[in-house]
Write a protein that holds these residues in place. Structure first.
Motif, PDB file in Angstrom:
ATOM      1  N   ALA A 190     -16.324  35.413   9.068  1.00 15.05           N
ATOM      2  CA  ALA A 190     -16.142  35.001   7.879  1.00 15.05           C
ATOM      3  C   ALA A 190     -15.018  35.173   7.203  1.00 15.05           C
ATOM      4  CB  ALA A 190     -17.025  36.002   7.046  1.00 15.05           C
ATOM      5  N   LEU A 191     -14.470  34.080   6.479  1.00 17.40           N
ATOM      6  CA  LEU A 191     -13.291  33.984   5.816  1.00 17.40           C
ATOM      7  C   LEU A 191     -13.129  33.729   4.304  1.00 17.40           C
ATOM      8  CD1 LEU A 191     -11.998  30.768   7.890  1.00 17.40           C
ATOM      9  CD2 LEU A 191     -11.707  33.257   8.289  1.00 17.40           C
ATOM     10  N   ASP A 192     -12.501  34.749   3.767  1.00 12.32           N
ATOM     11  CA  ASP A 192     -12.475  34.689   2.048  1.00 12.32           C
ATOM     12  C   ASP A 192     -11.109  33.957   1.825  1.00 12.32           C
ATOM     13  OD1 ASP A 192     -12.698  35.299  -0.340  1.00 12.32           O
ATOM     14  OD2 ASP A 192     -12.121  37.351  -0.299  1.00 12.32           O
ATOM     15  N   ILE A 193     -10.997  32.898   1.544  1.00 11.03           N
ATOM     16  CA  ILE A 193     -10.029  32.320   1.472  1.00 11.03           C
ATOM     17  C   ILE A 193      -9.166  32.249   0.098  1.00 11.03           C
ATOM     18  CG2 ILE A 193      -9.038  29.760   1.698  1.00 11.03           C
ATOM     19  CD1 ILE A 193     -11.326  29.130   3.635  1.00 11.03           C
ATOM     20  N   GLY A 194      -8.151  32.507  -0.061  1.00 15.26           N
ATOM     21  CA  GLY A 194      -7.221  32.742  -1.016  1.00 15.26           C
ATOM     22  C   GLY A 194      -6.063  31.908  -1.056  1.00 15.26           C
ATOM     23  N   GLU A 195      -5.340  31.948  -2.222  1.00 16.73           N
ATOM     24  CA  GLU A 195      -4.131  30.966  -2.178  1.00 16.73           C
ATOM     25  C   GLU A 195      -3.217  31.657  -1.359  1.00 16.73           C
ATOM     26  OE1 GLU A 195      -2.790  29.249  -5.651  1.00 16.73           O
ATOM     27  OE2 GLU A 195      -4.619  29.185  -6.546  1.00 16.73           O
ATOM     28  N   THR A 196      -2.913  32.866  -1.282  1.00 15.84           N
ATOM     29  CA  THR A 196      -2.079  33.857  -0.672  1.00 15.84           C
ATOM     30  C   THR A 196      -2.546  34.321   0.659  1.00 15.84           C
ATOM     31  OG1 THR A 196      -0.968  34.203  -2.600  1.00 15.84           O
ATOM     32  CG2 THR A 196      -0.190  35.691  -0.991  1.00 15.84           C
TER      33      THR A 196
END
Length: 136
Positions: free
Chosen positions: A5-11
């Motif tokens: 699972a990937l929790d994609i944020g800008e940073t």
């Protein structure tokens, strides 16, 4: 089947993984977004180490159940990541996962500063666990 699972944020991107039977989710790490998006050696090594069969990206929904304003950006990033990794991709509702992760870390006595590197991977493990539970 092992799910990443990937929790994609800008940073940052929080990463969580399931056990091989797809029953239990565990937080793994947080990586710089640019490393994952650019298919950097550190990201490829993580994929080799865990050998996921599927990528699961969190997708922000509003409380009404509609895709939130960041959804298009996250969808595009997730598709790029999955394509470079040659893995199938699914999406999961990540609504309130970051808030729940912060609450859990606060309960353990962590300050905002100490939480910074952990929230994303905890959030990823929370929405992955919910997704696994739904599939069973």
């Amino acid at each position: 089947m092992r799910i990443m699972a990937l929790d994609i944020g800008e940073t940052r991107i929080g990463v969580a993984i399931s056990d091989p039977d797809g029953v239990v989710a565990s937080p793994v790490c947080v990586m710089p977004s640019r490393d994952v998006l650019q298919n950097a050696p550190s990201w490829r090594r993580l994929l080799r180490d865990w050998e996921p069969d599927l990528l699961l990206s969190g997708l922000p929904y509003s409380l009404s159940g509609k895709e939130g304003p960041q959804a298009a950006r996250i969808r595009a990033h997730a598709e790029k990541i999955a394509s470079a990794a040659h893995l199938p991709l699914e999406f999961a509702d990540e609504r309130l996962s970051s808030r729940e992760a912060k609450r859990a870390l606060r309960e353990k006595g962590l300050s905002e500063r100490e939480m910074r590197g952990k929230v994303d991977m905890i959030a990823a493990s929370l929405f992955l666990q919910s997704w696994l539970d739904e599939k069973r």
